[in-house]
Design an enzyme around this catalytic site. Structure first.
Site, mmCIF file in Angstrom:
data_model
loop_
_atom_site.group_PDB
_atom_site.id
_atom_site.type_symbol
_atom_site.label_atom_id
_atom_site.label_comp_id
_atom_site.label_asym_id
_atom_site.label_seq_id
_atom_site.Cartn_x
_atom_site.Cartn_y
_atom_site.Cartn_z
ATOM 1 N N ARG A 60 -34.365 29.240 72.377
ATOM 2 C CA ARG A 60 -34.651 29.934 71.122
ATOM 3 C C ARG A 60 -36.141 29.853 70.796
ATOM 4 N NH1 ARG A 60 -30.539 28.442 66.664
ATOM 5 N NH2 ARG A 60 -31.580 30.219 65.706
ATOM 6 N N TYR A 112 -24.279 31.550 66.304
ATOM 7 C CA TYR A 112 -23.426 30.397 66.036
ATOM 8 C C TYR A 112 -21.932 30.685 66.145
ATOM 9 C CZ TYR A 112 -27.868 28.783 64.185
ATOM 10 O OH TYR A 112 -29.182 28.441 64.045
ATOM 11 N N ASN A 163 -25.377 16.900 64.011
ATOM 12 C CA ASN A 163 -26.124 18.137 64.146
ATOM 13 C C ASN A 163 -27.021 18.180 62.922
ATOM 14 O OD1 ASN A 163 -27.177 20.714 64.113
ATOM 15 N ND2 ASN A 163 -25.299 21.679 64.838
ATOM 16 N N ALA A 175 -31.988 22.210 61.150
ATOM 17 C CA ALA A 175 -33.447 22.356 61.222
ATOM 18 C C ALA A 175 -34.184 21.030 61.068
ATOM 19 C CB ALA A 175 -33.919 23.342 60.163
ATOM 20 N N HIS A 210 -25.962 20.435 69.181
ATOM 21 C CA HIS A 210 -26.374 21.734 68.645
ATOM 22 C C HIS A 210 -25.471 22.804 69.221
ATOM 23 C CE1 HIS A 210 -29.926 20.073 66.811
ATOM 24 N NE2 HIS A 210 -30.121 19.412 67.934
ATOM 25 N N ARG A 270 -23.015 32.695 58.877
ATOM 26 C CA ARG A 270 -24.453 32.790 59.145
ATOM 27 C C ARG A 270 -24.705 33.043 60.633
ATOM 28 N NH1 ARG A 270 -28.243 28.382 60.416
ATOM 29 N NH2 ARG A 270 -30.329 29.225 60.159
ATOM 30 N N GLU A 287 -26.697 13.561 69.505
ATOM 31 C CA GLU A 287 -27.192 14.779 68.858
ATOM 32 C C GLU A 287 -26.472 15.975 69.472
ATOM 33 O OE1 GLU A 287 -31.470 17.194 68.738
ATOM 34 O OE2 GLU A 287 -31.359 15.229 69.693
ATOM 35 N N PRO A 327 -28.499 20.911 57.241
ATOM 36 C CA PRO A 327 -28.621 22.102 56.407
ATOM 37 C C PRO A 327 -28.082 23.364 57.061
ATOM 38 C CG PRO A 327 -30.776 21.411 57.206
ATOM 39 C CD PRO A 327 -29.807 20.338 57.584
ATOM 40 N N ASN A 328 -27.464 24.157 56.228
ATOM 41 C CA ASN A 328 -26.934 25.486 56.544
ATOM 42 C C ASN A 328 -25.670 25.467 57.388
ATOM 43 O OD1 ASN A 328 -29.014 26.961 55.138
ATOM 44 N ND2 ASN A 328 -30.371 26.300 56.773
#
Length: 144
Positions: free
Chosen positions: A106, A22, A73, A76, A99, A17, A97, A9-10
């Site tokens: 964070r 990012y 990735n 969330a 990111h 964003r 995985e 998502p996103n």
């Protein structure tokens, strides 16, 4: 050799964003980088992005026999989705995985990955380059 590149998502909003976290890299930039890295080693990449948990799971299930590995990735869903974790475990192919940001630097809820225990490894905090690194690590593991 075929790889899946899966975005949660996103991630369709990369470049727009939170550029302070990012960067300005777009999803297409990342997909182009991964395709080039994989292609230089004789592998093809099938890319997929969804904001919907079930769609990500369906994509993994439907393509599990087509691909030898996955770079994901999960956005969330990394921190919340037992269902996605179970899907990664169920497909029985190596998954790395990735990111863009360092999730450990964070918010506290981002420090724990539910999918890490069923992944080959995790690349985090290296921005755009993390995807190419994850792809090469996966291909090294697969012996490509």
């Amino acid at each position: 050799m075929n790889l899946l590149l899966v975005h949660g998502p996103n991630l369709n909003l990369l470049g727009e964003r939170k550029p302070e976290i990012y960067g300005r890299t777009t999803l297409l930039d990342i997909e182009t980088d991964v395709a080039a890295a994989a292609g230089s080693r004789g592998a093809a990449v099938l890319c997929f992005q969804s904001n919907h948990e079930g769609s990500l799971i369906d994509f993994l299930h439907e393509n599990r026999k087509l691909a030898q590995g996955v770079v994901i990735n999960a956005g969330a869903y990394t921190h919340t989705s037992v269902a996605l974790r179970d899907a990664i475990e169920a497909i029985q192919i190596p998954v790395v995985e990735v990111h863009i940001s360092n999730t450990h630097a964070r918010e506290g809820f981002r420090h724990r990955s539910l999918i890490s225990p069923v992944c080959l490894g995790q690349v985090t905090g290296l921005g755009r380059d993390g995807y190419t690194l994850a792809t090469n690590l996966l291909l090294d593991h697969l012996g490509a």
